[in-house]
Design a protein around this motif. Sequence first.
Motif, short mmCIF file in Angstrom:
data_model
loop_
_atom_site.label_atom_id
_atom_site.label_comp_id
_atom_site.label_asym_id
_atom_site.label_seq_id
_atom_site.Cartn_x
_atom_site.Cartn_y
_atom_site.Cartn_z
N MET A 106 0.85 -1.18 0.00
CA MET A 106 0.00 0.00 0.00
C MET A 106 0.89 1.24 0.00
O MET A 106 2.05 1.19 0.39
CB MET A 106 -0.92 0.03 1.22
CG MET A 106 -0.20 0.13 2.56
SD MET A 106 -1.33 0.22 3.98
CE MET A 106 -1.95 1.89 3.81
N ARG A 107 0.32 2.34 -0.46
CA ARG A 107 1.07 3.59 -0.46
C ARG A 107 0.99 4.25 0.92
O ARG A 107 -0.08 4.31 1.53
CB ARG A 107 0.55 4.52 -1.55
CG ARG A 107 1.01 4.06 -2.92
CD ARG A 107 0.55 4.97 -4.04
NE ARG A 107 1.27 4.63 -5.28
CZ ARG A 107 0.91 5.04 -6.48
NH1 ARG A 107 -0.16 5.81 -6.63
NH2 ARG A 107 1.61 4.70 -7.55
N VAL A 108 2.13 4.73 1.37
CA VAL A 108 2.22 5.41 2.66
C VAL A 108 2.83 6.79 2.44
O VAL A 108 3.41 7.06 1.39
CB VAL A 108 3.06 4.58 3.66
CG1 VAL A 108 2.46 3.20 3.85
CG2 VAL A 108 4.53 4.49 3.21
N PRO A 109 2.72 7.69 3.42
CA PRO A 109 3.31 9.02 3.25
C PRO A 109 4.84 8.97 3.19
O PRO A 109 5.47 8.08 3.77
CB PRO A 109 2.85 9.78 4.51
CG PRO A 109 1.67 9.01 5.02
CD PRO A 109 1.93 7.58 4.66
N ASN A 110 5.43 9.93 2.50
CA ASN A 110 6.89 10.03 2.47
C ASN A 110 7.46 10.08 3.88
O ASN A 110 6.89 10.72 4.78
CB ASN A 110 7.32 11.28 1.70
CG ASN A 110 7.13 11.13 0.20
OD1 ASN A 110 6.89 10.04 -0.31
ND2 ASN A 110 7.22 12.24 -0.52
N GLY A 111 8.58 9.39 4.06
CA GLY A 111 9.23 9.37 5.36
C GLY A 111 8.85 8.19 6.23
O GLY A 111 9.53 7.88 7.21
N SER A 112 7.76 7.53 5.88
CA SER A 112 7.25 6.41 6.67
C SER A 112 7.68 5.07 6.09
O SER A 112 7.81 4.93 4.87
CB SER A 112 5.72 6.47 6.73
OG SER A 112 5.18 5.26 7.21
N LEU A 113 7.87 4.10 6.95
CA LEU A 113 8.15 2.73 6.52
C LEU A 113 6.99 1.84 6.96
O LEU A 113 6.87 1.48 8.14
CB LEU A 113 9.47 2.24 7.13
CG LEU A 113 10.73 2.85 6.51
CD1 LEU A 113 11.94 2.64 7.41
CD2 LEU A 113 10.99 2.27 5.12
#
Length: 467
Positions: A106-113
């Motif tokens: 799934m797509r997550v916000p930039n900076g997140s793993l």
Amino acid sequence: MNRRSLLKGGLLAGIGLPFLDLKEVIANPVGKGKKAKNIIMMVSDGMSTGTLNMADLYANRAWGQGSKWLGLYRENKAVRALMDTASASSMVTDSAAASSSWGGGMRVPNGSLNVGAKGEKPQPILQKFKEQGKKVGCVTTVPITHATPAGFCVNIDDRDGQAIIAKMYLDLRFDVMIGGGSKYFGAKRKDGTIIPDYLAKGFQVAENKKEMLALDKSKPVLGLFAEDGLPYEVDRKHDQRLMDAVPSLAEMAMTAISLMKEHKEGFVLQVEGGKVDWAAHSNDVSGLIFDQLAFDEAVGKVIEFAEQDGETLVIITTDHGNANPGLFYADEADKKFDSLQNFKHSNTWLLAQLNQSLSEQKIKELIYEHQGIAMSSADVNSLMVHFKDIVPGALYNESNLPFYEYGRLMGKYTDVQWAGMNHTGDYVELTMFGPGSEKLKPFIKNYEIHNLMLEAAEMPQHFIHKI
């Protein structure tokens, strides 16, 4: 008998395939319709299309043969697509969100793993494969705790928590984790070294190439070959001490494969050429092209293994473009581009040798000795002026070196120019070889790779909300 019938009944009969049209033979990927016992995902981090092109041009002109990656296209051996690389927060992704799209589905916000915008924490794919009995691991030329390998492994809301990720890896007990980043494991940690904890849990720890080559299959492996990222390949190749101590990406990848390939349930491995991205951020042409060629060497070795094995799906791609470099037209473009064959060191290495106390002549001598460029007095003076203009905190520029100015000046001498110094929103190349590759569509979104891997291995797929 007409000519087409002759081809079908004569030539193809002669190789034992009397009933297949020639185009069917060529287009049939290795392992089509089979289950993928093994999966190897190869990522040239931050590779713009121009980077892929220039590495192929260099290989053709320097060695008389193109890159291994584009050779798959030339020989019609692989399936090719374009991939959309966006994250949940931007059309332009960072490496953490990009790898999480593959790792978590799934797509997550930039900076997140692998932590979604609403706090979702999908199970990372290496954890899934480990639970199914496969051996799993990651190989990289940057810290093993960096965003791209970590996106296959862990859930954490901040990619910069690399010291925390190092501890998370200990509990996950993955089989092979090798690259750089010893400062996140060793005595430079604020809470002290955790290497003894790894040893107590049965890990083998390798700190140089000799130790890596002596590893055995009986225990999980942690390999740490640099405090941070590994040296750029152009620097490693021209320093015998580094050649002896630091393995190439191809050597690390093949070591990981050799440690896992005999496992009866198979293995899943991520291989990252991480410093391609760092070189693009630095507008470092020799760092970029030689690290892309090192990645390509690994591609060749992995494909050779997969061809012999017949049960291995190989995925080759990048997470995003970066800086969009390219070879631009000029009267002597060929000659200038060929001058890269004289480079012995990266821009990063060279600029670290310079300071404003050096004479103009000394700087000219250093540039000529290490990069083969006869730089003009005006350009040397421009470079030294810009040593004063560095903005502290630039990405991968802890020494505050004048990367932008030097990259701009180098464009005059190599005809390689840059569009910027950061990630781009371009669609990128995606290549698959082996069982499961026939399922690839011509255009996909990055998070779809997660289910492609699961489907190829005949495992339950992850439910995806369409984005």
